[in-house]
Scaffold this active site. Structure first.
Site, PDB file in Angstrom:
ATOM      1  N   ASP A   1       0.573  -1.347   0.336  1.00 35.49           N
ATOM      2  CA  ASP A   1       0.447  -0.027  -0.053  1.00 35.49           C
ATOM      3  C   ASP A   1       0.874   1.020  -0.123  1.00 35.49           C
ATOM      4  O   ASP A   1       2.906   1.320   0.907  1.00 35.49           O
ATOM      5  CB  ASP A   1      -1.056  -0.189   1.461  1.00 35.49           C
TER       6      ASP A   1
ATOM      7  N   PHE B   1     -17.192  12.557   4.220  1.00 32.12           N
ATOM      8  CA  PHE B   1     -16.582  11.433   2.456  1.00 32.12           C
ATOM      9  C   PHE B   1     -16.414  10.347   3.325  1.00 32.12           C
ATOM     10  O   PHE B   1     -17.414   9.673   3.779  1.00 32.12           O
ATOM     11  CB  PHE B   1     -15.115  11.656   3.076  1.00 32.12           C
ATOM     12  N   SER B   2     -17.747  10.423   1.343  1.00 24.96           N
ATOM     13  CA  SER B   2     -16.959   8.516   1.016  1.00 24.96           C
ATOM     14  C   SER B   2     -17.184   8.226  -0.021  1.00 24.96           C
ATOM     15  O   SER B   2     -16.136   8.374  -0.853  1.00 24.96           O
ATOM     16  CB  SER B   2     -18.664   8.360   0.390  1.00 24.96           C
TER      17      SER B   2
ATOM     18  N   LEU C   1     -16.063  12.264  -2.362  1.00 22.13           N
ATOM     19  CA  LEU C   1     -16.566  13.796  -2.057  1.00 22.13           C
ATOM     20  C   LEU C   1     -17.038  14.244  -0.665  1.00 22.13           C
ATOM     21  O   LEU C   1     -17.675  12.913  -0.418  1.00 22.13           O
ATOM     22  CB  LEU C   1     -17.945  14.085  -3.151  1.00 22.13           C
TER      23      LEU C   1
ATOM     24  N   ASP D   1      -5.570  -3.988   6.374  1.00 26.44           N
ATOM     25  CA  ASP D   1      -6.094  -3.850   7.485  1.00 26.44           C
ATOM     26  C   ASP D   1      -7.506  -3.629   7.406  1.00 26.44           C
ATOM     27  O   ASP D   1      -8.537  -3.999   8.252  1.00 26.44           O
ATOM     28  CB  ASP D   1      -5.489  -2.396   8.763  1.00 26.44           C
TER      29      ASP D   1
ATOM     30  N   ASP E   1     -10.072  -4.812   1.853  1.00 22.87           N
ATOM     31  CA  ASP E   1      -8.535  -5.436   2.516  1.00 22.87           C
ATOM     32  C   ASP E   1      -8.658  -7.013   2.251  1.00 22.87           C
ATOM     33  O   ASP E   1      -8.105  -8.087   1.342  1.00 22.87           O
ATOM     34  CB  ASP E   1      -7.269  -5.188   2.844  1.00 22.87           C
TER      35      ASP E   1
END
Length: 732
Positions: A314, A384-385, A390, A531, A535
């Site tokens: 990552d 935020f999403s 946004l 984490d 993932d």
């Protein structure tokens, strides 16, 4: 507790460890334990057979001190092999004891229909909800479903700094045995009694569930086959030698090839060195991983780490420092920078990410924008999403102010929003976004209603020294792939600066999983670290999936390794530990097989040096040889039936290139060296061969030069020195 143990720099052979290992080595003489190691089991059977012959001779009123010494050293060979394994196991017992102290019998406060009930922690089952407040010990593994708290995990990780655990997100998992030091949280238990994280860790440390790895099994089979081949060869020697002696007219044929001597030959020829150290190498490899604060669910995962050739890393926190912070407001043409900062701050009030908070801070520091909370009370936050990419705020129209719909986010998302509202996305904004991305930054675009106000420049920093480490991995044939949610331009800039081989931009769970499967389909072994719940599919698919201890329960269960420190860069260290394990096993196998060569030159001349001699029988004690006799390479004074049939030298006596004092000392020296070399190599087996980032060809060449050639030379010196010592002490 564990912190002190982990950072303990004392030597391997501490008094406590030795005392525990000595008793453990004796207990390992149990047949059920011995049979797990076929090579050492063969040594034990040989020692027992010799013991039976000694007892028979004693009952018949005759005894042989020489045979007794051989028998004793055969037992020592087994004992030293057991001791090596016991030492490896003993090094983890202190840590297991410390973990047991963390696993105390506490009372759990269980929520039942909204009311609290106290029950023993050992009676908790999956699905129960418990309450923990400041000062409480977490009674079992679980996931925070309500609240936020600081948790002391030093009993598990060894780190004294508390960590934050909160409901939702990727930092919701808690471990039994840790302690809550602030606030109140509700935890849903996720582990059944006896199957908690601590239970598994203690069992792994103590070897209770340690299974042999595939490579270890394959090597054990190979060593067993070699041992069987040598067994058949030694069995065939007896009739061959007696036939040759009879044909040569040499007396004492039955004495020259006695059963104890053939057993000594067998034990010296089979690969007892690696057979005795193989288990210790595997245990110590897992121990090194645990000292790095990584828990592997099996030795298979450690071996896979040594064999992987593709690393998925990552970007944030692994390759970069992970602190992408707002550094600059770049307004669009005709837009005042103050207005951009004002809109950006408002849009970030609902963004709880570090990036969002940094925008609020930058606006405050540069333009002294304050009091946003009062203004925000009249608006509707848009958090935020990761889906919309946004965040923003909708401020309804009032008598004094018009309606304001403010959004901040990824350039593509803002562009699509503005165009859908009938606005125009300026070309200059596109160029600014590309320029920031090309420089390795992250651009966030701010828009109000239909108008694009400008761009926020987020900066992240590549960690120092990573280019060199990635170059080392490349030398080993390992390809590195960076995973990031950034756009392709930003990803390419960071990838070039860090020195990775490839990257996955705008990564989604599906993209990660697809890339891992594609690499595996090409025959590669893949490692990944993660984490979050998103993932989990990739962690489960990867050959080595390293989950963060701070991550979600789903991610922790999906991986086959758990990083207690939650350090994203730990994956590189795990690879190095896996490589070291394989290199150590290969080096000691090479040494073990090579050092058998010297024993041919010690035992075979002792047993058969008188075969095909040019003279007939000359009684023992005769000072010289008859005219025309070949010069003997052995002293004529022999005993215990070893070449007493002749003091003349046969062709095989020329193999005594070490100039050993007598046949008895030659055999006994080889047996003693065979036992002592096991204990001498225990430190190397436990510490591991020093790892260097090199290609496979250089590793093999160095292995052959150091451990192959060393395995040839060392026994010649060792056996000669032992021969001189036991002769001086009159052991033979």
């Amino acid at each position: 507790m564990v912190a002190r143990i982990q950072k303990n720099k004392k030597g391997i052979f501490t008094g406590q460890v030795i005392q525990s290992a000595l008793w453990s080595a004796l207990r390992k003489f149990h047949p059920a334990v011995q049979m797990k190691n076929p090579v050492i089991f063969m040594v034990t059977v040989g020692a027992l057979f010799c013991t039976g012959l000694l007892l028979r001779d004693m009952l018949q009123g005759r005894s042989s001190g020489f045979t007794a010494q051989i028998t004793l050293w055969l037992y020592f060979t087994t004992f030293f092999a057991n001791f090596a394994e016991a030492i490896a196991e003993g090094r983890g017992k202190a840590r297991a004891d410390a973990l047991r102290q963390a696993k105390t019998h506490t009372m759990a406060r269980v929520l039942v229909n909204g009311a609290e009930q106290k029950i023993p922690a050992g009676e908790l089952t999956r699905g129960m909800v418990v309450v923990c407040e400041a000062g409480d010990q977490v009674p079992g593994d679980g996931e925070v479903i309500s609240g936020i708290a600081s948790v002391d995990e030093s009993a598990i990780t060894g780190e004294s700094a508390p960590v934050i655990r909160e409901s939702g997100g990727d930092r919701s998992a808690v471990t039994g045995g840790t302690r809550v030091i602030s606030d109140r949280i509700e935890i849903r238990i996720t582990a059944e009694p006896g199957h908690s994280f601590l239970d598994k860790m203690i069992s792994l440390i103590e070897g209770a569930i340690r299974a042999k790895t595939p490579n270890e099994i394959a090597l054990t089979i190979l060593l067993s086959i070699l041992s069987i081949v040598f067994l058949l060869a030694v069995v065939a020697i007896l009739p061959y030698a007696r036939f040759s002696e009879a044909q040569g007219g040499i007396a004492g044929a039955s004495e020259a090839t006695s059963i104890p001597l053939l057993i000594a030959l067998l034990v010296c020829l089979i690969p007892t060195t690696i057979g005795g150290l193989l288990s210790a190498i595997g245990i110590s490899g897992m121990g090194r991983l645990m000292r790095a604060n990584v828990l592997a669910t099996s030795g298979r995962a450690i071996e896979a780490a040594g064999d992987i050739d593709v690393l998925l890393l990552d970007k944030t926190g692994t390759i970069t420092l992970g602190n992408r912070m707002a550094s600059e407001f770049i307004p669009a043409t005709g837009v005042d920078v103050w207005r951009l900062a004002d809109a950006a701050q408002l849009a970030s009030l609902a963004d709880e990410t570090p990036e969002g908070r940094s925008v609020v801070v930058l606006a405050k520091e540069k333009f002294n924008l304050r009091g946003r909370e009062l203004l925000a009370q009249h608006g509707n936050f848009v958090p935020f999403s990761a889906v919309t990419r946004l965040s923003g705020i909708d401020i309804p129209m009032t008598e004094a102010n018009p309606e304001r719909i403010i959004r901040k986010g990824a350039a593509e998302a803002v562009r699509a929003l503005v165009l859908s509202r009938g606005g125009v996305y300026p070309v200059e904004i596109g160029r600014t976004v590309e320029d920031i991305s090309r420089r390795g930054g992250t651009p966030l675009v701010v828009a109000e209603n239909k108008q694009v106000l400008g761009v926020i420049h987020l900066k992240d920093t590549v960690k120092r020294g990573l280019q060199e480490r990635f170059a080392d991995l490349r030398k080993m044939g390992i390809r590195t792939i960076m995973i990031t949610g950034d756009n392709a331009l930003t990803a390419a800039a960071i990838a070039a600066e860090a020195g990775v081989d490839d990257f996955i931009a705008q990564a989604t769970p599906e993209a990660k999983l697809r890339r891992i499967r594609d690499e595996q389909a090409k025959g590669h072994l893949v490692a990944m670290i993660g984490d979050g719940t998103n993932d989990a599919p990739a962690l489960a698919q990867a050959d080595v999936g390293v989950a963060m201890n701070s991550g979600t329960q789903v991610a922790r269960e999906a991986g086959n390794m758990l990083d207690l420190d939650s350090n994203p860069t730990k994956l590189i260290e795990i690879v190095e530990i896996g490589k070291q394990l394989l290199i150590t096993r290969g080096a000691l196998t090479t040494f073990s097989i090579a050092n058998d060569v010297s024993k041919y030159f010690a035992i075979l001349p002792a047993l058969f040096g008188g075969l095909y001699a040019s003279t007939k029988f000359i009684p023992s004690g005769v000072e010289g040889l008859s005219t025309g006799a070949a010069t003997s390479l052995w002293k004529p004074e022999t005993a215990d039936g070893l070449i007493t049939s002749t003091s003349a030298a046969g062709p095989l006596a020329a193999l005594n290139i070490m100039g050993l004092q007598s046949p008895e000392s030659a055999i006994l020296s080889a047996v003693i060296f065979n036992a002592l070399i096991i204990i001498a190599l225990v430190p190397l087996a436990l510490k591991g061969v020093k790892y260097r980032a090199e290609g496979a060809d250089r590793v093999v060449l160095k292995n052959l030069l150091v451990y192959g050639l060393g395995g040839l030379i060392t026994p010649f010196l060792g056996i000669k020195l032992i021969d001189m010592a036991i002769t001086a002490m009159h052991w033979v």
